[in-house]
Design an enzyme around this catalytic site. Sequence first.
Site, PDB file in Angstrom:
ATOM      1  N   GLY A   1     -14.591   5.714 -28.721  1.00 43.57           N
ATOM      2  CA  GLY A   1     -15.437   5.169 -29.858  1.00 43.57           C
ATOM      3  C   GLY A   1     -16.731   5.376 -29.948  1.00 43.57           C
ATOM      4  O   GLY A   1     -17.914   4.941 -31.687  1.00 43.57           O
TER       5      GLY A   1
ATOM      6  N   ASP B   1     -15.555  11.257  -9.111  1.00 42.27           N
ATOM      7  CA  ASP B   1     -14.926  10.333 -10.308  1.00 42.27           C
ATOM      8  C   ASP B   1     -13.392   9.527  -9.860  1.00 42.27           C
ATOM      9  O   ASP B   1     -13.433   9.992  -8.533  1.00 42.27           O
ATOM     10  CB  ASP B   1     -14.845  11.348 -10.892  1.00 42.27           C
ATOM     11  CG  ASP B   1     -15.438  11.276 -12.798  1.00 42.27           C
ATOM     12  OD1 ASP B   1     -14.180   9.493 -13.069  1.00 42.27           O
ATOM     13  OD2 ASP B   1     -15.989  10.974 -13.181  1.00 42.27           O
TER      14      ASP B   1
ATOM     15  N   LEU C   1     -17.116  10.843 -24.463  1.00 49.83           N
ATOM     16  CA  LEU C   1     -16.345  12.220 -24.873  1.00 49.83           C
ATOM     17  C   LEU C   1     -16.213  12.297 -26.333  1.00 49.83           C
ATOM     18  O   LEU C   1     -16.426  11.102 -26.930  1.00 49.83           O
ATOM     19  CB  LEU C   1     -15.342  11.802 -23.959  1.00 49.83           C
ATOM     20  CG  LEU C   1     -15.089  11.645 -22.489  1.00 49.83           C
ATOM     21  CD1 LEU C   1     -13.468  12.135 -21.978  1.00 49.83           C
ATOM     22  CD2 LEU C   1     -16.373  13.243 -22.524  1.00 49.83           C
TER      23      LEU C   1
ATOM     24  N   ILE D   1     -16.155   1.359 -22.353  1.00 46.69           N
ATOM     25  CA  ILE D   1     -16.854   1.148 -21.219  1.00 46.69           C
ATOM     26  C   ILE D   1     -17.185   2.796 -20.502  1.00 46.69           C
ATOM     27  O   ILE D   1     -16.269   4.057 -20.836  1.00 46.69           O
ATOM     28  CB  ILE D   1     -16.018   0.626 -20.472  1.00 46.69           C
ATOM     29  CG1 ILE D   1     -16.496  -0.876 -20.598  1.00 46.69           C
ATOM     30  CG2 ILE D   1     -16.704   0.995 -19.110  1.00 46.69           C
ATOM     31  CD1 ILE D   1     -15.489  -1.821 -19.719  1.00 46.69           C
ATOM     32  N   TYR D   2     -18.737   2.866 -21.116  1.00 48.46           N
ATOM     33  CA  TYR D   2     -18.797   4.322 -20.778  1.00 48.46           C
ATOM     34  C   TYR D   2     -20.016   4.974 -19.755  1.00 48.46           C
ATOM     35  O   TYR D   2     -21.355   4.054 -19.943  1.00 48.46           O
ATOM     36  CB  TYR D   2     -19.654   5.244 -21.975  1.00 48.46           C
ATOM     37  CG  TYR D   2     -18.379   4.753 -23.313  1.00 48.46           C
ATOM     38  CD1 TYR D   2     -17.267   5.153 -23.285  1.00 48.46           C
ATOM     39  CD2 TYR D   2     -19.219   3.989 -24.579  1.00 48.46           C
ATOM     40  CE1 TYR D   2     -17.168   4.907 -24.353  1.00 48.46           C
ATOM     41  CE2 TYR D   2     -18.458   4.069 -25.586  1.00 48.46           C
ATOM     42  CZ  TYR D   2     -17.377   4.908 -25.426  1.00 48.46           C
ATOM     43  OH  TYR D   2     -16.985   4.363 -26.421  1.00 48.46           O
ATOM     44  N   ARG D   3     -19.869   5.324 -17.911  1.00 47.74           N
ATOM     45  CA  ARG D   3     -21.289   5.362 -17.378  1.00 47.74           C
ATOM     46  C   ARG D   3     -22.528   6.387 -17.516  1.00 47.74           C
ATOM     47  O   ARG D   3     -22.060   7.033 -18.677  1.00 47.74           O
ATOM     48  CB  ARG D   3     -20.616   6.795 -16.469  1.00 47.74           C
ATOM     49  CG  ARG D   3     -20.144   7.869 -16.420  1.00 47.74           C
ATOM     50  CD  ARG D   3     -19.776   8.221 -15.650  1.00 47.74           C
ATOM     51  NE  ARG D   3     -19.663  10.063 -16.022  1.00 47.74           N
ATOM     52  CZ  ARG D   3     -19.603  10.714 -14.768  1.00 47.74           C
ATOM     53  NH1 ARG D   3     -18.615  10.255 -13.475  1.00 47.74           N
ATOM     54  NH2 ARG D   3     -19.563  11.744 -14.763  1.00 47.74           N
TER      55      ARG D   3
ATOM     56  N   ASN E   1     -17.484  -0.964 -31.897  1.00 46.46           N
ATOM     57  CA  ASN E   1     -16.582  -0.984 -30.967  1.00 46.46           C
ATOM     58  C   ASN E   1     -17.080  -1.652 -30.030  1.00 46.46           C
ATOM     59  O   ASN E   1     -18.852  -1.109 -29.629  1.00 46.46           O
ATOM     60  CB  ASN E   1     -16.747   0.551 -31.013  1.00 46.46           C
ATOM     61  CG  ASN E   1     -15.575   1.307 -30.337  1.00 46.46           C
ATOM     62  OD1 ASN E   1     -14.737   1.339 -30.471  1.00 46.46           O
ATOM     63  ND2 ASN E   1     -16.779   2.035 -29.460  1.00 46.46           N
TER      64      ASN E   1
END
Length: 493
Positions: free
Chosen positions: A195, A287, A191, A175-177, A172
């Site tokens: 994935g 954000d 979250l 893009i996660y900060r 997988n």
Amino acid sequence: MKYNDLRDFIALLEARGLLKRIKQEIDPHLEMTEICDRTLRAGGPALLFENPRGYTIPVLGNLFGTPERVALGMGQESVSALRDVGKLLAFLKEPEPPKGFKDAWEKLPIFKQVLNMAPKVVGKAPSQEVVLEGDAVNLDQLPIQTCWPGDAGPLVTWPLVVTRGPHKERQNLGIYRMQKIGKNRLIMRWLSHRGGALDFREFQLQHPGKPFPVAVALGADPATILGAVTPVPDTLSEYAFAGLLRGDKTEVVQCIGNDLQVPASAEFILEGFIAPGDMAPEGPFGDHTGYYNEVDKFPVFTVERITHRRDPIYHSTYTGRPPDEPAILGVALNEVFVPILQKQFPEIVDFYLPPEGCSYRMAVVTMKKQYPGHAKRVMMGVWSFLRQFMYTKFVIVTDDDVNARDWKDVIWAMTTRMDPARDTVMVDNTPIDYLDFASPVSGLGSKIGFDATNKWPGETQREWGTPIAMEQAVKDRVDAIWESLGIDLPTAY
């Protein structure tokens, strides 16, 4: 148009006058955000900060700051050509059986192209030219931006996070900060339905107490980055899709410390793990909503190894009140979504995600209405068909005589074709963006649909209005004499 890596793409943009090198010393703490924000709002170029204050590594910002640059990143020369990308994805998502030999023969090249785009594994990669391990691992050497005055700290904003669940062959990409909290520690803000988080949860169930391997690519080529944010069918890997966009196979290399495969041309690779129970409070950060988000706990990614190219470039962005880079990405990807939706709902004429709606919280749909209640079916379809729209709070459905991308048209339809009691659909207790503080419960809230279509018999007992329109013959006669009238009108007329 082909490019092999981020550097090729930078050269392409520079040759077209779409990238500006900033030689003056600029601080990654707040200053870069202000410069990128002003540039993006004016439709300006990508920016390469060659002299970030306190660092020796250049920073690339505003890369996807216009829809046209997003299209170029996806291998297309125009935003409108992204519809073709959407048509390909729609076909791959739900391929129709061939109607006969001729149809099968015509579709064969598409299947061959997809099958031939599996990633190519290489033994030696630019992303591993320099290897840092042990005490040499120091994230403080990276010019990580602090974007807003109220941010909790420096934030990695374009990480391509690579994971694999215990029961899955394909990896997988997400893009996660990531918030930097130490020389080798980053908070992974994914979250629960994403994935990477699902892979982590399955791994913990299968291997309780064991660390979960993770790799992060920084500065991957645009096709691979954009592949990670596109609704790719589950049967197609993001690497294969990136190859389709690029017109050449994605080259990957195995990490030194685990079996994950990462982009061979990336500027940086971070290798490490998430230990069970290792959590830390993340935020607040400005954000894409235009607000600071609340603090919450997320897993901590421990970096064991950093590999990078010689003379690496750090790719970064910021998020804030639209327009920002995610909003621009949304505008471009909107064109990809349209054919995918039309494949399932052929009655849809256009679909629009207004960037002011934080890219996904509001959708406007125009359709060819065919029966009473049809608009409500389309609303439900938008909410359920693609997981990208599970957080869409407002869906407005109108007839195809309305321009979905013109608020004057949409508002006219809403105010003349809607009765609030009859033509709204409210759905309670649905998944809502964790960042949406307007919802009464974190992650759970309501949605509303607006039926702004002309009403058919069965939907109303009254005679429905007929729109006013001038006779075409009169318009043609006035066109013929217009210049002689000497009436100067503003160009916006």
